[in-house]
Structures are given as C-alpha cells and as structure tokens.
Design an enzyme around this catalytic site. Structure first.
Site, short mmCIF file in Angstrom:
data_model
loop_
_atom_site.label_atom_id
_atom_site.label_comp_id
_atom_site.label_asym_id
_atom_site.label_seq_id
_atom_site.Cartn_x
_atom_site.Cartn_y
_atom_site.Cartn_z
N CYS B 169 0.80 -1.22 0.00
CA CYS B 169 0.00 0.00 0.00
C CYS B 169 0.83 1.27 0.00
O CYS B 169 0.28 2.37 0.02
CB CYS B 169 -0.96 -0.03 1.17
SG CYS B 169 -1.95 -1.53 1.11
N HIS B 309 -1.81 8.45 6.16
CA HIS B 309 -2.15 7.15 5.56
C HIS B 309 -3.48 6.65 6.13
O HIS B 309 -4.34 6.20 5.40
CB HIS B 309 -1.02 6.16 5.84
CG HIS B 309 -1.23 4.81 5.21
ND1 HIS B 309 -1.21 4.63 3.85
CD2 HIS B 309 -1.44 3.58 5.76
CE1 HIS B 309 -1.42 3.34 3.58
NE2 HIS B 309 -1.57 2.68 4.71
N GLU B 320 0.41 5.47 13.56
CA GLU B 320 0.81 6.63 12.75
C GLU B 320 0.74 7.91 13.58
O GLU B 320 1.65 8.74 13.54
CB GLU B 320 -0.12 6.75 11.52
CG GLU B 320 0.23 7.94 10.63
CD GLU B 320 -0.61 7.98 9.36
OE1 GLU B 320 -1.62 7.24 9.26
OE2 GLU B 320 -0.26 8.77 8.45
N LYS B 341 -8.82 8.54 2.97
CA LYS B 341 -9.47 7.23 2.92
C LYS B 341 -10.86 7.25 3.54
O LYS B 341 -11.64 6.33 3.32
CB LYS B 341 -8.58 6.17 3.59
CG LYS B 341 -7.31 5.85 2.79
CD LYS B 341 -6.53 4.72 3.40
CE LYS B 341 -5.20 4.50 2.68
NZ LYS B 341 -4.19 5.57 2.97
N HIS B 346 -9.50 2.49 0.61
CA HIS B 346 -8.08 2.19 0.49
C HIS B 346 -7.79 1.66 -0.91
O HIS B 346 -8.25 0.58 -1.28
CB HIS B 346 -7.69 1.15 1.55
CG HIS B 346 -6.21 1.05 1.77
ND1 HIS B 346 -5.28 1.52 0.87
CD2 HIS B 346 -5.49 0.51 2.80
CE1 HIS B 346 -4.06 1.30 1.33
NE2 HIS B 346 -4.16 0.69 2.50
N PHE B 407 1.87 -3.32 3.88
CA PHE B 407 2.16 -4.65 4.44
C PHE B 407 3.60 -5.01 4.06
O PHE B 407 4.01 -4.82 2.90
CB PHE B 407 1.22 -5.70 3.87
CG PHE B 407 -0.17 -5.70 4.45
CD1 PHE B 407 -0.48 -4.98 5.59
CD2 PHE B 407 -1.18 -6.44 3.84
CE1 PHE B 407 -1.77 -4.99 6.12
CE2 PHE B 407 -2.48 -6.46 4.36
CZ PHE B 407 -2.76 -5.74 5.50
#
Lengths: 83, 419
Positions: B169, B309, B320, B341, B346, B407
């Site tokens: 991502c 993010h 985050e 998002k 996403h 990931f």
C-alpha cells in the site's frame, strides 16, 4: 453448413471485435499482418474466436499458413464438420 | 544533509478515483466531503463477508477505445487514463518526440501493489471451465505488475526506463520517490510517476476480511471508513490511481511549464517488525518522516499540513498518530492533518499516488480537505484532524507531507513544498 460468404462475415466480426479494424475492410485478398496490422498475439485471438464460432480446429502449425483472410476462409470451409 | 540535488517540480496531475473520473472532480469531491463508498452489486457479493467498496466513479473501459480497453487489465486502464490526463495537464500532447520531449530523457515509474488480478483470475476461471485453449495469449502482458508502467511508457514513448516498485500500500508513493531519484540522479529530465490498483474481487475481499483488516459493517456504506474515529474498525477496499508529471525545475522552466509545487524530498524506511502489522512504537514511520524532512531540506516547523495514511484500522491509525506526535512534539497540535481514505477507501497500490495528489492540490489551492465520519476523535490520537469542511492553509513557502505505509513494513513519506 456455412457458405464462404458467411465465413467471411463471421471472420470480419471477430477481427473487428479484437482489433477494431472495420469489418468492411476484412476482404479475401487482405493479408492479416501487412494489410490488417494483426500481430501474432491478436492472430491467436482471431484463431480461437474462429474455432469457437465455426466449430473447427485450427492447429497451431496451421496458423502460419493463413496469410490472407481468403486462406482462413478456405481452411475453415474445408475443416468444417459437414465438409 | 545539504540539498545538492536537482530541484524537482510537479507539472501535471491525472487521476481516476472512487470520487471522480479525473483530478479536478476528485479534488472537488474531497473538498465537499463526498464519499465514494457504496454497496457492491456484483453477483458474488451475496457470498462475500463484505458487501461494500469504493469502485472508480467512471468505468475506465468506457473511457478508452473498446479495442484498447480489452487488451488492458482494469488497473492498466486506470493508469493509462490518468497518464493521459497528467501529460495533457502539464501542457504536453502526443508522444514525446511529437511534443518536443527527448524520449531518451523521459521515464515512467508506475506502481501496483497486486497487479492484474482480474486478468489472472478471469483466465484461471476460463482454464478450469474450458481448458487451456481459452487462456488469452494476452494474459501475461495484461496481468504482469509492470503492465501499467509499460503501457504508459509505450503511449508516451518513454525510453529512459520504465519501472514498477511493489511495496503493497505504499507502492504509489514509492513510485513518486523513485521518479524523484531518476531526475536527481540525471537519468531523466521528466518522469511520469504514480500508482494504480483495481482488485475489487471476491478473492482479495475474502483475504483482507480474513486478516481482520476490512470493516465488515455494511449498514451505512458512506459511514464505514472512519479514520481516527473511536468507532473505526477496518478499511474499505477501493480502486483507482493517479499519475504525476515530475520534472527537473530547469526543464520545466525551459519549456514554460506551470508548476504546482516542488517535490522537495522523500523518506523511506522499513519496520523489520511484522509482515502485516505496524511497528507499535512508530519507529519506522518516525524514521521515514525524518528522512523526508532531511531530504527536502526542511525543518519540522516548515510543515503546515500532513496527509495521513490512516486506513481506519484501530492499530494502524494509532501507530501513525503516535509517530507524528513523537516527531513533531507539542507542535503537532498546530498542524492540520487529513485522511482521504474516509472518502475514497483504500486504493492499495493507488493509495499513495492519489493521496499525494491531494497533498499537492492542498498546497496549490491552500485548502485542506476534511476527514469525514469523524464523529468522536479517538482520545489516543492527539492530532488536529480537519473535519466539518475544508480548512484554509496559510500563505507563503510552506511544506506538506504525505504518508503511505504497506504490508511488509514499508514506510514512505513524501515532502512537497510551495515555492
């Protein structure tokens, strides 16, 4: 069984679907590579489409002999189940 | 670190997203707080653990000529549409050599996290149902992850190199960082860079759902993606992408190009912690943020905005936020942040690029888009999350950061600056 005219029409529809070439441009004397700009990958798609539409088998070894649309029409005609 | 590098600017933007078929409509929707999340209507949805998603607002197969569309996976269709828009937006028309660009100095970096999944699985279905003859001779060129980059390169006549970073991502942001490197290192004057993804399909939905990454709520689609809210419970899968035209400032100036902002720097790090969970102390994110600031010659107090993010997962958003509080200290309370998002879901490999585009437009227009669905800010977060409408940014030379994590523990932070 399909006439030469019907095979040509069917083939023109397949070529149009795959390459965008207008069906009217798909004539017996046209070369797949030189006139219709069909590359080797698209030619395989055309062959598989034709096999499905006309219920024939076109072996890989045979594809290289199908230089023109006329060659393909003749081959399909002769290979047709009722021929 | 001294900023000896070639300055790089953004001169063009293009996108196809769940809230708009291009960059301008996407931006308008983000400012208006419009959600692109909706019920999915495909047949397979009946058996799916999740029945909502954020498909692109405009079907790319209807934008491209029919014959071209059938030779491209949906992810590549999106990239090509975004590339054309970005190219035109930067004042260029046609192939490089037709528009006065040296093809040998033009590069493409277009990422995808997963690649041509629809093509791969669609052909596998054909194989199982009808045998090997029904597998398309185009399957490989359509499903390979570098297909979007390669097709953009073919379209624009890019000969300086066509590349595809894959980092889940954060892929889209990593592509922009690589584009920056290509120009700084002298390998290109101009690079079309970004990311794309289109995997709204039962397999990834089941897989993400089984990882407990997706929200399984489907009562009120537009309310499900809720970054930083205390009731967040996972992300919503979307599709889309964006591409940038990056250019050395010198090259842009020489051709009189309009400049949105400078791409001042990029910071990348890796957690080395877990394949699918963020490092909980935020160490990796802190490192990437500090590297981006250093790389861009920026001080923390130059940063006027952060595009987070923030996927809307309980652990990810908290990690985050913790990292940002640690890097910026008390000053973080004065830095407005936002989380796109909440509206677009996403986009995986497209996420970093689309959200970086939002960051560029935030600086360009001086407006921070809101985060929607923030009904009760989680007390743990401790950030000034813009909600209830857009917020104005100050004038002058200010910087903004865009965060993207993937990931595998990939962290990418991009730093943009208004001259």
């Amino acid at each position: 069984m399909a006439s030469n005219e019907e095979i040509l029409t069917g083939l023109a529809e397949i070529v149009n679907e795959i390459t965008g070439v207008p069906a009217a441009d798909v004539q017996l004397d046209k070369s797949f590579t030189d006139d219709l700009d069909i590359d080797s990958l698209s030619m395989i798609e055309v062959v598989v489409g034709a096999e499905e539409k006309f219920g024939v088998k076109i072996p890989e070894d045979e594809v290289k002999n199908l230089a023109t649309v006329g060659d393909a029409v003749t081959y399909i005609k002769n290979a047709s189940p009722e021929a | 670190m001294p900023r000896s590098q070639v300055p790089v600017v953004v001169t063009g933007l293009g996108a196809s997203t769940p809230v708009g078929g291009d960059a301008a409509s996407t931006w308008d929707s983000l400012l208006a707080g419009r959600s692109g999340v909706r019920p999915l209507t495909e047949e397979w949805v009946a058996d799916s653990p999740v029945r909502i998603g954020a498909p692109v607002a405009v079907d790319p197969s209807e934008v491209l000529p029919r014959v071209q569309a059938r030779r491209l996976d949906r992810s590549a269709q999106i990239a090509l549409i975004a590339a054309r828009e970005a190219w035109a937006d930067s004042g260029l028309e046609g192939k490089a050599s037709e528009t006065g660009i040296d093809p040998d100095r033009l590069g493409v970096v277009c990422a995808s996290g997963i690649g041509g999944l629809h093509t791969l699985l669609g052909n596998y279905d054909q194989l199982l149902a009808h045998g090997s003859r029904k597998v398309s001779p185009l399957a490989i060129p359509m499903l390979m992850p570098n297909s979007p980059a390669a097709n953009v390169g073919l379209e624009l006549q890019a000969r300086a190199g066509v590349h595809t970073p894959v980092s889940a991502c954060s892929s889209g942001s990593e592509a922009i960082a690589y584009g920056l490197d290509m120009i700084r290192s002298g390998r290109a004057d101009i690079v079309v860079a970004g990311g794309t993804e289109a995997v709204i399909h039962p397999l990834p939905i089941a897989a993400f759902a089984n990882m407990m990454a997706l929200s399984k709520r489907d009562d009120d689609p537009t309310a499900v993606s809720r970054p930083f809210d205390k009731d967040r419970d996972g992300f919503v899968l979307g599709e889309g992408g964006a591409l940038f035209v990056l250019e050395s400032a010198e090259h842009a100036e020489a051709r009189g190009a309009r400049v949105y902002v400078e791409l001042a720097g990029a910071g990348m790090s890796s957690d080395a912690h877990h394949i699918a969970q963020p490092e909980p102390d935020g160490i990796g994110v802190m490192a990437a943020t500090r590297k981006a600031l250093d790389d861009g010659g920026l001080q923390p107090n130059d940063v006027a905005h952060i595009n987070c993010h923030a996927t809307s997962t309980p652990v990810g958003d908290a990690a985050e936020a913790l990292a940002l509080r640690k890097v910026f200290g008390d000053a973080i309370s004065g830095i407005p942040v936002t989380a796109p998002k909440s509206m677009i879901g996403h986009l995986l490999g497209g996420a970093g690029a689309v959200e970086a585009m939002a960051t560029v437009l935030t600086l360009h227009h001086g407006l921070v888009p809101p985060t929607i669905n923030l009904d009760h800010l989680d007390e743990q977060i401790g950030l000034d999350v813009v909600h209830d409408g857009p917020r104005k940014l100050g004038n002058g030379s200010i910087a903004a950061l865009n965060n993207a994590f993937g990931f595998g523990g990939h962290n990418v932070v991009l730093a943009f600056r208004r001259p």
